[in-house]
Design a protein around this motif. Structure first.
Motif, short mmCIF file in Angstrom:
data_model
loop_
_atom_site.label_atom_id
_atom_site.label_comp_id
_atom_site.label_asym_id
_atom_site.label_seq_id
_atom_site.Cartn_x
_atom_site.Cartn_y
_atom_site.Cartn_z
N GLU A 98 0.86 -1.19 0.00
CA GLU A 98 0.00 0.00 0.00
C GLU A 98 0.90 1.23 0.00
O GLU A 98 1.84 1.31 0.79
N ALA A 99 0.62 2.17 -0.86
CA ALA A 99 1.41 3.39 -0.93
C ALA A 99 0.48 4.59 -1.00
O ALA A 99 -0.51 4.59 -1.75
N ALA A 100 0.77 5.62 -0.22
CA ALA A 100 -0.04 6.84 -0.22
C ALA A 100 0.86 8.01 0.12
O ALA A 100 1.85 7.88 0.84
N ALA A 101 0.51 9.18 -0.40
CA ALA A 101 1.32 10.38 -0.15
C ALA A 101 0.43 11.60 -0.18
O ALA A 101 -0.70 11.58 -0.71
N SER A 102 0.92 12.68 0.39
CA SER A 102 0.23 13.97 0.31
C SER A 102 1.26 15.09 0.32
O SER A 102 2.37 14.94 0.85
N TYR A 103 0.88 16.18 -0.32
CA TYR A 103 1.70 17.38 -0.30
C TYR A 103 0.82 18.53 0.19
O TYR A 103 -0.23 18.81 -0.40
N PHE A 151 16.86 -2.24 7.24
CA PHE A 151 15.61 -2.35 7.98
C PHE A 151 14.78 -3.46 7.34
O PHE A 151 15.01 -3.87 6.20
N THR A 152 13.80 -3.94 8.07
CA THR A 152 12.87 -4.94 7.55
C THR A 152 11.45 -4.50 7.87
O THR A 152 11.19 -3.83 8.88
N LEU A 153 10.54 -4.88 7.00
CA LEU A 153 9.12 -4.64 7.22
C LEU A 153 8.40 -5.99 7.12
O LEU A 153 8.60 -6.72 6.15
N ALA A 154 7.60 -6.29 8.12
CA ALA A 154 6.79 -7.51 8.09
C ALA A 154 5.38 -7.16 7.65
O ALA A 154 5.05 -5.99 7.44
N ALA A 155 4.54 -8.17 7.49
CA ALA A 155 3.16 -7.93 7.09
C ALA A 155 2.49 -6.96 8.06
O ALA A 155 2.56 -7.12 9.28
N GLY A 156 1.86 -5.90 7.51
CA GLY A 156 1.18 -4.91 8.33
C GLY A 156 2.05 -3.77 8.80
O GLY A 156 1.54 -2.77 9.34
N ASP A 157 3.39 -3.84 8.62
CA ASP A 157 4.28 -2.74 9.01
C ASP A 157 4.19 -1.60 8.00
O ASP A 157 3.97 -1.82 6.80
N LEU A 158 4.42 -0.38 8.49
CA LEU A 158 4.33 0.82 7.65
C LEU A 158 5.56 1.69 7.84
O LEU A 158 5.97 1.94 8.99
N LEU A 159 6.13 2.17 6.75
CA LEU A 159 7.26 3.10 6.76
C LEU A 159 6.75 4.48 6.38
O LEU A 159 6.06 4.63 5.37
N LEU A 160 7.07 5.49 7.19
CA LEU A 160 6.64 6.86 6.94
C LEU A 160 7.85 7.76 6.67
O LEU A 160 8.74 7.88 7.52
N LEU A 161 7.89 8.37 5.49
CA LEU A 161 8.86 9.41 5.16
C LEU A 161 8.12 10.75 5.18
O LEU A 161 6.96 10.83 4.79
N TYR A 162 8.81 11.82 5.61
CA TYR A 162 8.15 13.12 5.74
C TYR A 162 9.19 14.23 5.67
O TYR A 162 10.39 14.00 5.87
N ARG A 193 3.13 0.64 3.20
CA ARG A 193 2.71 -0.40 4.16
C ARG A 193 2.64 -1.76 3.46
O ARG A 193 2.05 -1.89 2.39
N ILE A 194 3.28 -2.74 4.07
CA ILE A 194 3.18 -4.11 3.58
C ILE A 194 1.75 -4.60 3.86
O ILE A 194 1.23 -4.41 4.96
N ALA A 195 1.14 -5.18 2.86
CA ALA A 195 -0.23 -5.66 3.02
C ALA A 195 -0.32 -6.58 4.24
O ALA A 195 0.60 -7.36 4.52
N PRO A 196 -1.42 -6.50 5.00
CA PRO A 196 -1.54 -7.30 6.22
C PRO A 196 -1.40 -8.79 5.99
O PRO A 196 -0.95 -9.53 6.88
N ASP A 197 -1.77 -9.26 4.79
CA ASP A 197 -1.63 -10.69 4.48
C ASP A 197 -0.31 -11.01 3.80
O ASP A 197 -0.15 -12.08 3.23
N GLY A 198 0.62 -10.05 3.84
CA GLY A 198 1.95 -10.29 3.28
C GLY A 198 2.08 -9.80 1.85
O GLY A 198 1.10 -9.37 1.23
N PRO A 199 3.29 -9.83 1.30
CA PRO A 199 3.54 -9.29 -0.02
C PRO A 199 3.03 -10.13 -1.16
O PRO A 199 3.10 -9.73 -2.32
N ASP A 200 2.52 -11.34 -0.90
CA ASP A 200 1.94 -12.19 -1.94
C ASP A 200 2.95 -12.45 -3.07
O ASP A 200 2.65 -12.28 -4.24
#
Length: 445
Positions: free
Chosen positions: A210-215, A358-369, A437-444
């Motif tokens: 999942e990817a989302a952004a705002s300006y 770094f690592t991201l597991a299912a459901g983890d989210l990385l925020l850049l700002y 955000r890695i999808a809650p059910d994993g990267p498939d």
């Protein structure tokens, strides 16, 4: 004879050249028969450098002639030398169609093989983008010329389109600044349209992510000048199943900040496939800035990552940029990355740039700002005890923790709402947010 939507004149050139509304719009720019200006020269020079073309021109076109407001790669100083008849210009192709015109081999292309400009101007390849006023009139072109035949890449044409919008916005802003207060507000809107043009229209769709952004542009009420910010972000594939995400913030405002922002974004994309180290890539960006002698610096967070059976693994480097946050699937929030040196200021030996895994597991989210998210202040005139309160890193971390279980888009919307409530619509700096955000059910995968 070429066919144009509006037909042709008796001399065989597009009838659109003589359209009274268009000619009046060109005259209203006040740029015909005026000397060189740094802003137009800078944008034309950037077009030439990024595309690798030898020449670049910002051209205004009235009913009878083309006038080069900027000409890079040729030595023309007198105004009389910076203009010519339309019959000896490729610009009518753009004005007549209202669209981009691209030639990869001018001598072989049937549209230009016998054109009066091809041989005398030594045109091997030509690409031009229309310059538009606020009402859609074609004022002229931003074009690049190669001495030899060549293929223009999609990146070349995207760059040309972005810079043409910059030239158009600069022209429109000038006109708006001399008009009424309402016109001034429209000018500000055009400035932010330019900013939006330097950001992706939409983030790439990536399976399992999942990817989302705002300006959020600065909205200081006392601002009276036209400001274009330098915040930028991007998400793009590098090679195979490898991806990159970047967030940057150029110091200062205006066309030069947007110009550097565009250069940084394109440099990062160009170099991303040749290095797996974010720190090495930021060092290359620093070198490109110093080679260009940029008169300002930027901060940047760059991460390269790939998907794994359990989520994603990546590496992050920071060039003086605020430290990203990871919201784990259980709701805990942690910082990632080692603070580094801002880019474009210090000499190469003094740069401090570090790769941090770094690592991201299912459901983890990385925020850049950008720092607008951690330097927000209440609107002036609020309760004096709150006047100096700053929405800081801890506040952002708590706000992110409150989004536990939310998807990327809803998380960004929540953070934007929290910031808006804090400063009551009075943001002192531009703010960009990017969540992965890695999808809650994993990267498939």
């Amino acid at each position: 004879m070429a066919e144009y939507p509006g037909g042709v004149r008796a001399d065989g050139l597009p009838a659109a050249l003589s359209d009274p509304g268009r000619v009046a719009a060109v005259r209203a720019t006040g740029l015909m028969d005026t000397g060189p200006e740094e802003v137009f020269d800078d944008l034309a020079s950037l077009a030439a450098r990024i595309t690798g073309a030898g020449r670049a021109f910002v051209t205004l076109v009235d009913a009878d002639r083309s006038f080069w407001k900027a000409c890079i790669g040729v030595d023309l100083t007198g105004l009389a030398d910076r203009q010519g008849p339309l019959s000896e210009s490729y610009c009518p192709f753009v004005v007549g169609s209202g669209k981009r015109f691209v030639v990869e081999d001018a001598a072989a292309d049937p549209r230009t093989a016998h054109h009066p400009a091809t041989a005398p101007m030594h045109i091997g390849a030509w690409a031009g983008q229309p310059l538009l006023d606020a009402d859609g009139h074609v004022l002229g072109t931003l074009c690049v010329i190669g001495d030899d035949p060549r293929a223009w890449s999609p990146a070349d044409l995207t760059t040309l389109a972005t810079l043409a919008r910059s030239v158009s916005s600069e022209i429109n802003l000038r006109q708006a600044l001399t008009a009424s207060r309402a016109a001034h507000r429209r000018s500000a809107d055009l400035a932010h349209t330019l900013q939006a043009g330097l950001l992706p229209d939409a983030l790439r769709t990536v399976a399992g992510l999942e990817a989302a952004a705002s300006y959020l542009p600065a909205s200081r009420r006392e601002r009276t000048d036209i400001e274009v910010g330098g915040d930028f972000y991007d998400l793009f594939p590098t090679h195979g199943d490898n991806w990159a995400a970047v967030m940057g913030d150029v110091c200062g405002k205006g066309v030069k900040a947007a110009q550097l922002s565009s250069m940084a974004r394109h440099t990062i994309r160009a170099d991303a496939t040749s290095t797996a180290s974010p720190a090495a890539l930021l060092r290359r960006l620093h070198d490109a800035m110093t080679a260009q002698r940029a008169d300002r610096f930027l901060t940047c967070a760059y991460t390269a990552f790939h998907f794994t059976p359990r989520g994603a693994a990546g590496t992050l480097a920071l060039g003086g940029h605020p430290t990203p946050l990871i919201r784990r699937a259980d709701g805990t929030v942690e910082q990632v990355g080692e603070p580094g040196t801002v880019l474009g200021v210090l000499p190469e030996p003094d740069l401090h740039l570090t790769d941090v895994p770094f690592t991201l597991a299912a459901g983890d989210l990385l925020l850049l700002y950008t720092d607008g998210a951690i330097e927000a202040r209440p609107r002036p005139g609020t309760d004096p005890k709150d006047a100096g309160a700053v929405f800081g890193e801890d506040d952002l971390a708590r706000a992110l923790a409150d989004t536990h279980t939310l998807d990327a888009a809803t998380t960004i919307a929540h953070l934007a709402a929290v910031l808006d409530a804090w400063h009551s619509g009075w943001s002192s700096d531009d703010t960009a947010l990017l969540a992965l955000r890695i999808a809650p059910d994993g990267p498939d995968r």
